[in-house]
Scaffold this motif. Structure first.
Motif: not given
Length: 912
Positions: A656-675
């Motif tokens: 239920d997030q407001e449509a069109g609102k900029t998503i804050a704190n976009i960041a790549a996942p930390a650590g290692t995934v699939d090596g």
């Protein structure tokens, strides 16, 4: 000719260059079509609630049924099998009483005894004795026997043993004959019947059925214990006629009365002739068969040989009706005074042993006498009046009853059906009976069933006044979570009626509502009803909710709850829903609201365009009957998917997030995934929540870090190492900066690994084999000082095309040969690859001054490649290679950027 066997004598110098073709579009690519259709967010799962579970109280079982045939005492009359022997004392025959002896009574009254044994549910052997307590329990008009109560028995063929005893004989001896008679059988409900005729037995389920062999004994008057039985043959005078046996059947017929050889036209129809074996004391039967008839008259019969009557078919007549009474009579010339005649055997309990089909007082009787005929049943039977025999008194006949009062299995449910009430106003605030004034009343009637069986009831809700009706969503059956359980409890037949009793479809005009529903065993649900004040202002009303039905025990259920309140007329109005710009999103109405109540219950509208909204604000705080403007905002629910090469590496849900609102704190996942580790593919890009429910995809780029180790191929020692950070997995290491004074190593076959790639997983080591420039050389001074690379940006190449790859540095190749020895220069191009897949190269020709020459390594036979300079002795020189001409063998390759390596090798052989 060059010596190719002593490669260690060669002096060489190598240089590397690159080939790059950027952005090739793969030919003949078929894309999978995408068809429009329903998105997942358009689909809503249908849910059906279930009633709340409660503990069941359990049941009480009375008169638990017996579980099996038990064991009677070791010696019953039937167990003696007609032979002389001693009975168990529980079968004791009543002796002559002292007062009877004082009154000169010469013989004792007769007896009747009956017992059966069974195993209880606990496995105990239990004996039930249905005999009279004494032989004085009967008089001329009544029998005072109280039959014992016994539980029902589930064992088919359950049997009981019986014994019928006559009064003692009052005469004997020389030529004086005395007829004796003994009978045992089923008591007619009205007490009627005789030895000469018998009515049909009215209810075969209450019939004791003779089972197995039936025996006749004598009891010796000298036996004061009352337990000694004597084989009948021991006291019959020789040459004197024996016993006659008559069997009465439940359909009112009797067995054939004459010997089989004399029965033709006068047979009774039973086709059964019974007699007594005077040696064994066992009743025998002969079965008759009709051979011929004439004018509805039997003219010829045949008879089977006599056999011991022991099978079920021996105790039924030709119409398959069971025997109800056995009569044994006409004993003559007993050798001594006061002998008694005894009839004994086994019978199956009523309803062929399965007494679950019958209950109540079921009895047999035993009768005896010293007359040729016997009327049995209490009425008319002289049971206590003795007869003068000379100067003494003798009993002439007797009649007694015995049996069992079979108790039906009874199960009582300990659970109850209860009703709990609570009440609120329209806003859910609890209200109190007698003091509440409002426009709406919400009744919450909770019904609970702790019994082990379902109960279907009729539910009635009465508003109490024609001025109070029901809301549009008047009645909901729900569980504690608010889920609708109407379907689960079979709610049906909802009917609204006005104050006159007429059925109405508009619930707001109804005074009563009724419906049926099933309250499941071990469950509860709540009837939620909304009552709304309409026209008129009654001073006060009493609203009632009732439930009527029957519980598991068959008892009536009548539950009721009442609430006293003062209704106030409600208000209604319009609602306009707008967005932040003021544009109308939807319209609606509010109805039946209490004046002054809060508008905080207004929710966002439901639209059909796939958008969802949330409530932001209303321009009025309370309802007053006027229009209300409500501001709403679009909202969406979904996931933020972090994607690499089309695969979701991780997801973060949003709700239920407001449509069109900029998503804050976009960041790549930390650590290692699939090596691998990851970074945002575009760190400058921003992302916003969608207009509708759905996912947001954030592109990732994979990165790896590690170490490049340069190892001397000649002694396997580490020459140098350097770290690399956040590089693209699998990409070519470029530039590959070699340690000073070193070149890429040449293996034993003269081959050089010219390219190296970053690892495909994080924290790995890349090992590069190198050699010193002067290692192994007899002469030095050779050096390739400058070499060209080649590239093309043609992105539409194909198998029929020739692609030109243009040289860098104007295609100039420069070299030094300071000692002026003869030297050759070779050129060799590797495969061109993208993501590990190679272009299908057919030829790759260098544009040399002497013409085009194929330098593609796969087409070369010399390990160094194609010779472009032969036996030069110049100490310094150069040549120009302006471009490469490439052709392909087929179109089977994917789109991408392809790269490879050109190896330039300068070689001098000191053995030329």
């Amino acid at each position: 000719m060059k010596n190719t066997r002593r490669l260690q004598a060669k002096v060489q110098h190598m240089a590397l260059a690159s080939i790059i073709i950027a952005g090739i579009v793969a030919p003949v690519t078929q894309l999978t079509p995408v068809f429009p259709g329903m998105s997942l967010q358009d689909v809503k799962a249908a849910t059906t609630g279930t009633p709340d579970a409660v503990d069941k109280a359990g049941v009480i079982v009375e008169n638990v049924r017996d579980q099996g045939q038990g064991v009677l005492p070791s010696n019953t009359p039937a167990q003696l099998a007609g032979q002389s022997g001693t009975m168990d004392s529980s079968w004791k025959i009543s002796p002559l009483l002292p007062e009877q002896q004082a009154n000169k009574i010469v013989n004792a009254k007769g007896d009747f005894r009956i017992q059966y044994a069974s195993k209880t549910t606990e496995g105990n052997n239990t004996i039930y004795d249905g005999s009279q307590k004494s032989n004085n329990d009967s008089d001329k008009t009544s029998v005072t026997l109280t039959t014992p109560n016994v539980p029902q028995n589930t064992v088919p063929g359950q049997t009981a043993s019986y014994m019928s005893v006559t009064p003692g004989s009052w005469d004997s001896g020389t030529g004086i004959s005395q007829a004796y008679i003994v009978a045992a059988g089923n008591k007619m409900p009205d007490g009627t019947g005789s030895t000469n005729s018998v009515p049909a037995f009215p209810d075969l389920t209450k019939l004791y059925r003779f089972s197995g062999k039936q025996y006749v004994y004598l009891h010796n008057p000298a036996d004061t214990t009352g337990t000694m039985l004597t084989n009948i043959s021991t006291q019959l005078r020789s040459g004197v006629a024996g016993m006659g046996v008559v069997v009465q059947f439940a359909d009112g017929t009797m067995s054939d009365a004459s010997t089989p050889t004399r029965i033709v036209g006068s047979y009774t129809g039973a086709l059964r002739y019974y007699s007594l074996n005077l040696t064994t004391g066992i009743i025998q039967v002969q079965v008759g068969h009709i051979l011929s008839t004439s004018t509805s008259r039997v003219t010829n019969l045949s008879w089977d040989a006599p056999v011991d009557a022991e099978k079920d078919e021996h105790w039924t007549n030709n119409n398959n009706k069971p025997a109800s009474v056995i009569v044994v009579k006409q004993l003559k010339d007993v050798a001594a005074l006061n002998w008694q005649l005894v009839l004994a055997g086994n019978v199956k309990l009523p309803s062929n042993g399965d007494t679950t089909q019958v209950s109540g007082d079921v009895r047999m009787f035993g009768a005896g006498g010293s007359t040729a005929s016997l009327t049995y049943g209490v009425s008319g039977n002289a049971t206590t009046t003795p007869t003068m025999v000379g100067s003494a008194i003798a009993y002439m006949s007797s009649y007694q009853e015995g049996g069992f009062n079979l108790l039906k299995n009874k199960t009582t449910d300990k659970g109850t059906i209860t009703h709990d009430e609570s009440y609120t106003d329209a806003d859910g605030k609890s209200v109190t009976t007698g003091s509440y004034t409002g426009s709406q009343l919400v009744q919450l009637d909770k019904f609970t069933n702790t019994q082990s069986s379902d109960t279907t009831g009729t539910y009635t809700i009465d508003t109490g006044s024609s001025s109070v009706g029901f809301a549009s969503d008047a009645i909901v059956l729900q569980n504690k979570n608010g889920d609708d359980v109407s379907a689960a409890v079979n709610m049906s037949g909802v009917t609204y009626k006005d104050a006159t009793g007429a059925t109405v479809t508009d619930s707001s005009k109804a005074k009563t509502a009724t419906f049926t529903a099933t309250l499941p065993a071990g469950a509860s649900f709540t009837v939620k009803s909304k009552l709304v004040a309409n026209a008129g202002q009654p001073a006060g009303v009493t609203s009632t909710t009732t439930m009527a039905g029957k519980d598991a025990n068959g008892d009536a259920v009548n539950l009721a709850g009442t609430f006293n309140w003062v209704p106030v007329t409600t208000v209604s109005g319009n609602i306009t829903y707008v967005d932040a710009t003021g544009a109308t999103i939807a319209t609606g109405k509010y109805t039946d609201k209490q004046p002054g109540s809060s508008t905080s219950d207004i929710t966002a509208p439901t639209t059909t365009d796939g958008y969802r909204y949330k409530f932001v604000s209303a321009d009025k705080a309370t309802y007053d009957g006027s229009d209300i403007k409500v501001t709403v905002a679009k909202i969406a629910t979904g996931n933020i998917n972090y994607v690499y090469n089309g695969k979701t590496v991780s997801s973060t849900p949003f709700t239920d997030q407001e449509a069109g609102k900029t998503i804050a704190n976009i960041a790549a996942p930390a650590g290692t995934v699939d090596g691998l580790r990851y970074k945002l593919a575009d760190a400058t890009k921003s992302y916003a929540y969608p207009d509708k429910d759905g996912d947001v995809n954030v592109d990732l780029a994979a990165i790896v870090s590690g170490t490049i180790k340069f190892v001397d191929a000649d002694n396997n020692t580490l020459v140098k190492q350097q770290e690399f950070l956040d590089q693209t997995p699998g990409a070519q290491i470029s530039p590959l900066t070699l340690p000073d004074g070193y070149v890429l190593a040449v293996d034993a076959n003269g081959d050089v690994q010219s390219t190296y790639n970053y690892p495909t997983t994080d924290a790995q080591v890349v090992t590069v084999k190198v050699q010193k420039l002067t290692t192994g050389n007899r002469n030095d001074g050779m050096e390739l000082t400058e070499v060209p690379s080649f590239s093309s940006d043609n992105n539409t190449i194909g198998a029929s095309d020739t692609t030109t790859l243009t040289a860098t540095k104007d295609g100039v190749l420069s070299y030094l040969n300071l000692k002026g020895q003869k030297a050759d220069i070779y050129m060799s191009a590797t495969d061109l690859k993208s993501n590990g897949s190679a272009l299908p190269i057919k030829t790759l020709k260098a544009n040399l001054s002497a013409g085009l020459a194929d330098v593609y390594a796969a087409n070369q036979t010399d390990g160094y490649g194609h010779m472009i300079v032969n036996d030069t002795t110049s100490k310094k020189g150069s040549l120009t290679i302006p471009d490469l001409q490439m052709t392909l063998s087929n179109n089977n390759f994917a789109a991408g950027t392809y790269s490879g390596t050109i190896n330039y090798t300068m070689v001098s052989d000191d053995l030329n």
